[in-house]
Scaffold this motif. Structure first.
Motif, mmCIF file in Angstrom:
data_model
loop_
_atom_site.group_PDB
_atom_site.id
_atom_site.type_symbol
_atom_site.label_atom_id
_atom_site.label_comp_id
_atom_site.label_asym_id
_atom_site.label_seq_id
_atom_site.Cartn_x
_atom_site.Cartn_y
_atom_site.Cartn_z
ATOM 1 N N LEU A 39 128.435 52.393 -103.583
ATOM 2 C CA LEU A 39 128.897 52.622 -102.212
ATOM 3 C C LEU A 39 129.730 53.899 -102.110
ATOM 4 O O LEU A 39 129.602 54.652 -101.152
ATOM 5 C CB LEU A 39 129.726 51.432 -101.719
ATOM 6 C CG LEU A 39 128.954 50.171 -101.355
ATOM 7 C CD1 LEU A 39 129.920 49.031 -101.098
ATOM 8 C CD2 LEU A 39 128.065 50.405 -100.152
ATOM 9 N N PHE A 56 135.061 50.319 -97.320
ATOM 10 C CA PHE A 56 133.833 49.641 -96.891
ATOM 11 C C PHE A 56 134.069 48.159 -96.600
ATOM 12 O O PHE A 56 133.123 47.374 -96.538
ATOM 13 C CB PHE A 56 132.757 49.780 -97.975
ATOM 14 C CG PHE A 56 132.246 51.179 -98.134
ATOM 15 C CD1 PHE A 56 131.206 51.646 -97.350
ATOM 16 C CD2 PHE A 56 132.821 52.041 -99.058
ATOM 17 C CE1 PHE A 56 130.734 52.941 -97.488
ATOM 18 C CE2 PHE A 56 132.357 53.344 -99.210
ATOM 19 C CZ PHE A 56 131.310 53.795 -98.413
ATOM 20 N N LYS A 59 131.997 46.313 -93.860
ATOM 21 C CA LYS A 59 130.593 46.187 -94.260
ATOM 22 C C LYS A 59 130.434 45.136 -95.362
ATOM 23 O O LYS A 59 129.547 44.274 -95.297
ATOM 24 C CB LYS A 59 130.078 47.544 -94.740
ATOM 25 C CG LYS A 59 128.613 47.579 -95.041
ATOM 26 C CD LYS A 59 128.191 49.007 -95.353
ATOM 27 C CE LYS A 59 126.680 49.114 -95.438
ATOM 28 N NZ LYS A 59 126.235 50.485 -95.579
#
Length: 85
Positions: A39, A56, A59
């Motif tokens: 990521l 992140f 997400k």
């Protein structure tokens, strides 16, 4: 009385361990270091694993909730790179 405060995400040897709540139930999840490294390349390769998790987080937690909702089991639930492609 049940403690409904989620523990802060924490770095482990395997990655980042975190909790999500789905339908009033708390689930432990683990996003491996390799997944976080994957990521981070799409955002900032200089971030450390916990920083990457935070960058992140929305997400990652969304994927965790969808997997739990779909009935994927695991203690902790392992969230691999394949779920982000």
């Amino acid at each position: 009385m049940m403690d409904n405060v989620l523990a802060a995400p924490r770095l482990t040897n395997a990655g980042v361990l975190f909790s999500v709540v789905v339908e009033y139930q708390q689930y432990q999840c683990l996003v491996p270091g390799a997944t976080l490294a994957d990521l981070s390349h799409s955002k900032d390769p200089k971030l450390d694993l916990l920083d990457t998790y935070h960058a992140f987080q929305t997400k990652i937690e969304g994927v965790a909730r969808r997997l739990i909702g779909a009935g994927v089991a695991g203690k902790p639930l392992l969230i691999g790179s394949g779920y982000f492609h």
